[in-house]
Design an enzyme around this catalytic site. Structure first.
Site, short mmCIF file in Angstrom:
data_model
loop_
_atom_site.label_atom_id
_atom_site.label_comp_id
_atom_site.label_asym_id
_atom_site.label_seq_id
_atom_site.Cartn_x
_atom_site.Cartn_y
_atom_site.Cartn_z
N VAL A 755 0.77 -1.31 0.17
CA VAL A 755 0.07 0.12 0.14
C VAL A 755 0.86 0.97 -0.07
O VAL A 755 1.77 1.49 0.87
CB VAL A 755 -1.01 0.03 1.22
CG1 VAL A 755 -2.04 1.13 1.12
CG2 VAL A 755 -1.55 -1.35 1.34
N LYS A 770 -3.68 0.57 -2.93
CA LYS A 770 -3.02 -0.82 -2.63
C LYS A 770 -2.74 -1.53 -4.11
O LYS A 770 -3.50 -1.67 -5.05
CB LYS A 770 -4.10 -1.60 -2.21
CG LYS A 770 -3.85 -2.98 -1.92
CD LYS A 770 -4.58 -3.58 -0.67
CE LYS A 770 -5.28 -4.77 -1.32
NZ LYS A 770 -6.23 -5.57 -0.18
N ASP A 880 -11.80 -11.61 7.69
CA ASP A 880 -10.56 -11.17 7.89
C ASP A 880 -10.33 -9.81 8.75
O ASP A 880 -9.59 -8.88 8.71
CB ASP A 880 -9.60 -10.94 6.57
CG ASP A 880 -8.09 -10.57 6.55
OD1 ASP A 880 -7.76 -11.41 7.74
OD2 ASP A 880 -7.78 -10.35 5.88
#
Ligand SMILES: *[C@@H]1O[C@H](CO)[C@@H](O)[C@H](O)[C@H]1NC(C)=O
Ligand SMILES: *[C@@H]1O[C@H](CO)[C@@H](O)[C@H](O)[C@H]1NC(C)=O
Ligand SMILES: *[C@@H]1O[C@H](CO)[C@@H](O)[C@H](O)[C@H]1NC(C)=O
Ligand SMILES: *[C@@H]1O[C@H](CO)[C@@H](O)[C@H](O)[C@H]1NC(C)=O
Ligand SMILES: *[C@@H]1O[C@H](CO)[C@@H](O)[C@H](O)[C@H]1NC(C)=O
Ligand SMILES: *[C@@H]1O[C@H](CO)[C@@H](O)[C@H](O)[C@H]1NC(C)=O
Length: 930
Positions: A755, A770, A880
């Site tokens: 990133v 990103k 996540d």
């Protein structure tokens, strides 16, 4: 002394090669002198041999210096070739570098003398890629173990060059292609383990030449053809496992020659014909799996005598006939006895001698006589102290369920006697089986009351007591079964009111009380069970009263059956909250009033039946917008015009007969035309509507013109923020924005890429970029997942994606990047675990979150997840969530980011559950088959 010994040895040798008659003659002839001469000769001979060997050895060492260097270089180069074909996400093979001798590389073992590779063991390391054909150059290799990885492509035929190979262990990869023919040249092979791949083609016909083979495991591949008869030559074979392939033909007779065989797993193929009787003669067998094939014939009467060591016997899902041999009672080691789904007849032998039985599965046969005492064998199972599952469903068993079931081991977990001809009542001794999770006796003639002691089975998940003759009331004690997920009491003669106690079973996903003689109202406690998802069935009883408005709690319910009762009152508006409903059956009741408009939120509804009620009012227009494939409004009191879109275009899918006041609709419905007067008013309405609409349109046009003009002014400075995620940027502009992706702009690296921080031209606004590392397996998929997930969601606590870039870099490689709002304060990971040397500029030393900030961030994250799970159109699971994915803007508000692993929650969750429950038999089988 040693010489003397040698002579005697030589003499003995000699003896071997001559007949005793000749030898005696010779003994006489040989004089002492000759003997002495002979001794001399031998001494010379010995000396000569010693000389030759010594010279040979010396010259050998002389050669070997150069040879060894060359050969160990070969091994090193070969290993590097292996490495270069391997994708290694964990970086295990980074130790394979020139600073270390290759004999010390991870997974490599060398022979002590030659420094040649003898073992290569790289199991369970998430490796993928292909197996290099150069592997054939590791000519000293004895063991190659690459199991539990993701290697693809074919096994290289060069494996056949490994003449010293003893163990080839490649199971659990994604290998394709055939088993290389050349493998049969590895004559030292003792274990060939290729299970759980996608290997296709035939088993090599001359596999029988691998005479040292002890284990041959080819389970779970896509092999076709037949078992080569040469397998019968593998006299050392102990494990022959080919289950779960597509092998066919007859099972070769020669398998009976394998006298050392311990495991013979042939299940889940398409073998035909009868099983060669020689196989039932392999006394050493411990596991015999022939389940799920097309075998027929009967089992030999002495099976238990010839195979006394079996602990696993499966012939399930074939066409075997005849009786189950009485001799199975001899198999004292038996643990898995799986005879399900065949044509077995007769009685079931006692297994009183068997003490270690775990699974007893004889379902779907023709066993039993339909008379008393058929189930006596059940009592013999009580000697097995670790019994887990007993399934005798779908047979001809008659008589009563014996009292002795209470003596079965408390370890029993699943017990099914469904679909037999059992009578009598259900003994309360069943309550001893306190670990039962699955109990089914449905489809019998069991009568009497449901014993209240059933409430002691507190671990029950599924209780199937339907399709019997139970009388009396539904026991209150069912409310004790709080882990229960499935309760079916369907088609019995149960009377009385529905007790509120099952309302405590808050894991229930299926409730079926249909076709009994229940009366009274549906208790609101039960309609509060928001766990109900598969279906709730109260149909064909004598229930009265109104449908409780708590029905709106059933947000996960797929099907609601209320038909064939005497329910009355209006349909509660809260029914519209049952947003998962696909089927709604309310016919044959006394519901009145109109169809509530809230039902327009049933966006998944497929079938609705309101026929035979007293419903009135208009047929609502929204019904034509629902995905209905069947709609029954017959025999009510509906009035007015029938809609003409959606389900109303199909006269077979929609029934409206018996509604005298309906009109209009498409011609096939043969309804009277709606009255002129009515159509007049409707055209007047149309006129008004069209005036209003055009008015609004003009207004909108003018406003958007103004907006566009205003926007054009703004655009010069605000390209990105107005883009709303649809504008894409070029590789070039990203390159420029990040100073050529310079490390000073790097603000983080993640699982799938890096990133960067940067300012895109035109707008001064700082963004985060990103860049996906597409060499990383799965990165591309992650990009797609993130784009998918973020396309339609918007929330103040989610990191906003401004735009994306998908194209090529200057080298012509694929390039993908996502551009986000820049979060000035980084991730909370950086705040919670500040790194000592860490993040360059944005690391003021006194960074610490105060309590209020922490609470606020936690609330922000919770809001984001509430939105993702409950409020976005399709529920999204982030998958996540971790501190590094929660970012803070300059006002310290939390924003959840990184949707690279996000998943959409499939709408069809209950379909899945339904499938699961419909195949209990197969599931049990699969659970235990090898
Ligand atoms: C190969 O073997 C020779 C002799 O044993 C040794 O000197 C040399 O270092 C070895 N080379 C490698 C790469 O292992
Ligand atoms: C392996 O052997 C083949 C044939 O002898 C040869 O062409 C190849 O270069 C060798 N590979 C390595 C890594 O030494
Ligand atoms: C080479 O392998 C050793 C041992 O695993 C490791 O410590 C070292 O960092 C590696 N060197 C390189 C350049 O990767
Ligand atoms: C089974 O083995 C016995 C003795 O080991 C032998 O007499 C018999 O013929 C064999 N039966 C078959 C079918 O191979
Ligand atoms: C089971 O339910 C009955 C009736 O509702 C109650 O009396 C009994 O105490 C319950 N038993 C347990 C163990 O909860
Ligand atoms: C009409 O409905 C029937 C029954 O639901 C269905 O079989 C048929 O395919 C439908 N026809 C059309 C054109 O949708």
């Amino acid at each position: 002394m040693s010489l003397k010994k040698q002579t005697s040895v030589l003499g003995t040798r000699h003896k071997d090669h001559t007949t005793s008659k000749k030898k005696q003659e010779k003994k006489k002839k040989v004089s002492l002198l000759a003997l002495a001469a002979l001794m001399d000769l031998r001494q010379w001979f010995l000396l000569c041999i010693t000389c030759t060997i010594t010279t040979a050895l010396f010259s050998c060492t002389a050669v070997s210096r150069a040879e060894v260097t060359r050969r160990n270089e070969t091994d090193r180069l070969t290993l590097l070739e292996v490495k270069s074909n391997t994708v290694d996400p964990l970086g295990i093979l980074s130790s394979w570098n020139s600073t270390v001798h290759f004999c010390h590389w991870h997974g490599v073992t060398c022979g002590r003398r030659h420094q040649r590779v003898i073992i290569l063991e790289l199991q369970s390391l998430q490796l993928s890629g292909t197996i290099s054909p150069h592997i054939g150059n590791l000519s000293f290799l004895r063991e190659l173990n690459l199991r539990n990885n993701s290697f693809i492509s074919a096994i290289p035929p060069e494996v056949g060059l490994l003449s010293r190979l003893q163990v080839l262990r490649l199971n659990n990869n994604s290998l394709t292609g055939p088993i290389p023919q050349a493998i049969t040249r590895c004559s030292n092979l003792t274990s060939l383990l290729l299970a759980q791949n996608m290997i296709e083609g035939n088993v090599p016909a001359d596999i029988g030449s691998l005479s040292r083979l002890q284990k041959l495991d080819l389970r779970g591949n896509s092999l076709t053809g037949t078992i080569p008869p040469s397998v019968g030559n593998l006299s050392s074979l102990e494990y022959f496992m080919v289950s779960r392939n597509s092998l066919g033909g007859a099972i070769p007779n020669t398998l009976g020659n394998l006298r050392n065989l311990r495991q013979l797993a042939l299940g889940e193929n398409t073998f035909v014909g009868t099983v060669p009787s020689s196989i039932f003669n392999i006394t050493s067998l411990e596991l015999l799996d022939m389940g799920i094939s097309q075998l027929k014939g009967s089992l030999p009467w002495d099976l238990g005598v010839t195979l006394p060591n079996l602990y696993f016997l499966s012939v399930a899902y074939n066409q075997f006939t005849g009786p189950i041999p009485r001799s199975v009672s001899n198999m004292s080691s038996l643990s898995f006895f799986i005879m399900a789904a065949n044509g077995f007849t007769g009685g079931v032998p006692s297994l009183a001698e068997v003490r270690g039985l775990s699974l007893f599965h004889i379902a779907v046969n023709h066993l039993g006589s339909g008379e008393a005492d058929d189930l006596n064998f059940l009592c013999s199972l009580s000697n097995s102290a670790s019994l887990q599952k007993v399934d005798a469903s779908q047979n001809n068993f008659g008589g009563a369920i014996p009292e002795c079931i209470g003596n079965l081991s408390k370890t029993l977990n699943a017990f099914s006697l469904s679909d037999n001809a059992l009578s009598g009542s259900l003994s309360s001794s069943i309550s001893n089986l306190i670990n039962l999770e699955f109990l089914s006796i449905m489809g019998n003639n069991i009568s009497g009351a449901i014993p209240p002691e059933i409430g002691d089975l507190i671990n029950t998940k599924q209780l199937h007591l339907g399709y019997c003759q139970f009388i009396g009331e539904i026991p209150d004690a069912l409310g004790n079964l709080t882990t229960m997920t499935h309760l079916s009491l369907r088609e019995n003669n149960l009377r009385g009111t529905i007790p509120p106690s099952p309302g405590k079973c808050n894991s229930l996903i299926l409730l079926d009380l249909g076709s009994n003689k229940l009366y009274g109202a549906i208790p609101p406690e039960i309609t509060r069970l928001s766990s109900l998802s598969i279906y709730a069935d109260f149909s064909m009883n004598n229930l009265t009263g109104e449908l409780p408005m708590e029905i709106g709690n059933l947000k996960n319910l797929g099907e609601l059956d209320l038909f064939g009762n005497k329910l009355s009152g209006e349909i509660p508006a809260s029914l519209g909250s049952c947003i998962s409903l696909e089927k709604l059956y309310m016919q044959d009741n006394s519901f009145s009033g109109s169809i509530p408009s809230t039902l327009s939120s049933l966006r998944g509804i497929q079938a609705m039946n309101f026929s035979n009620n007293r419903l009135s009012g208009q047929v609502p227009q929204f019904l034509q917008d629902l995905p209905l494939v069947s709609l029954d409004l017959a025999f009510n009191d509906f009035e007015g015009a029938l809609p003409m879109q959606g389900v109303f275009t199909n006269v077979t899918a929609t029934s409206v007969v018996g509604n005298a006041k309906l009109c209009g609709g498409l011609p096939p419905f043969q309804l009277p035309e709606c009255k002129i007067e009515r159509s007049n008013t409707s055209s007047r309405v149309k006129l008004i509507v069209s005036f209003t609409v055009s008015g609004i349109l003009v207004l909108v046009l003018v406003m958007s013109l103004v907006y566009v003009l205003w926007r054009r002014k703004e655009r010069k400075t605000l390209t990105l923020s107005s883009s709303d995620g649809h504008l894409t940027v070029s590789y070039q502009s990203l390159l420029k924005a990040t100073d050529g992706f310079s490390s000073t702009n790097l603000i983080g690296t993640g699982s799938f890429g890096s990133v960067y921080k940067g300012a895109l031209d035109l707008s001064e606004k700082v963004v985060a970029i990103k860049v996906l590392n597409l060499a990383q397996y799965g990165a591309s998929k992650s990009f797609m997942a993130e784009c998918q997930a973020l396309r339609n969601i918007r929330h103040r606590n989610l990191v906003k994606v401004l735009t994306a870039c998908s194209g090529f870099d200057y080298q012509g490689n694929d390039f993908k990047a996502l551009i986000y709002e820049f979060m000035a304060n980084g991730s909370i990971d950086e705040w919670l675990h500040p790194r000592a040397s860490g993040g360059a500029e944005s690391a003021p030393s006194s960074r610490k979150l105060n309590l209020l900030q922490r609470v606020n961030i936690a609330r922000d994250v919770a809001c984001a997840f509430d939105y993702l799970h409950h409020q976005s159109e399709i529920p999204i699971v982030h998958c996540d969530l971790k501190p590094s994915n929660v970012l803070l803007d300059d006002e310290m508000n939390g924003h959840v980011g990184d949707f690279g692993l996000a998943r959409f929650l499939p709408a069809a969750t209950h379909e899945f559950l339904r499938e699961q429950t419909s195949s209990v038999g197969v599931r049990i089988y699969r659970l235990y088959s090898s």
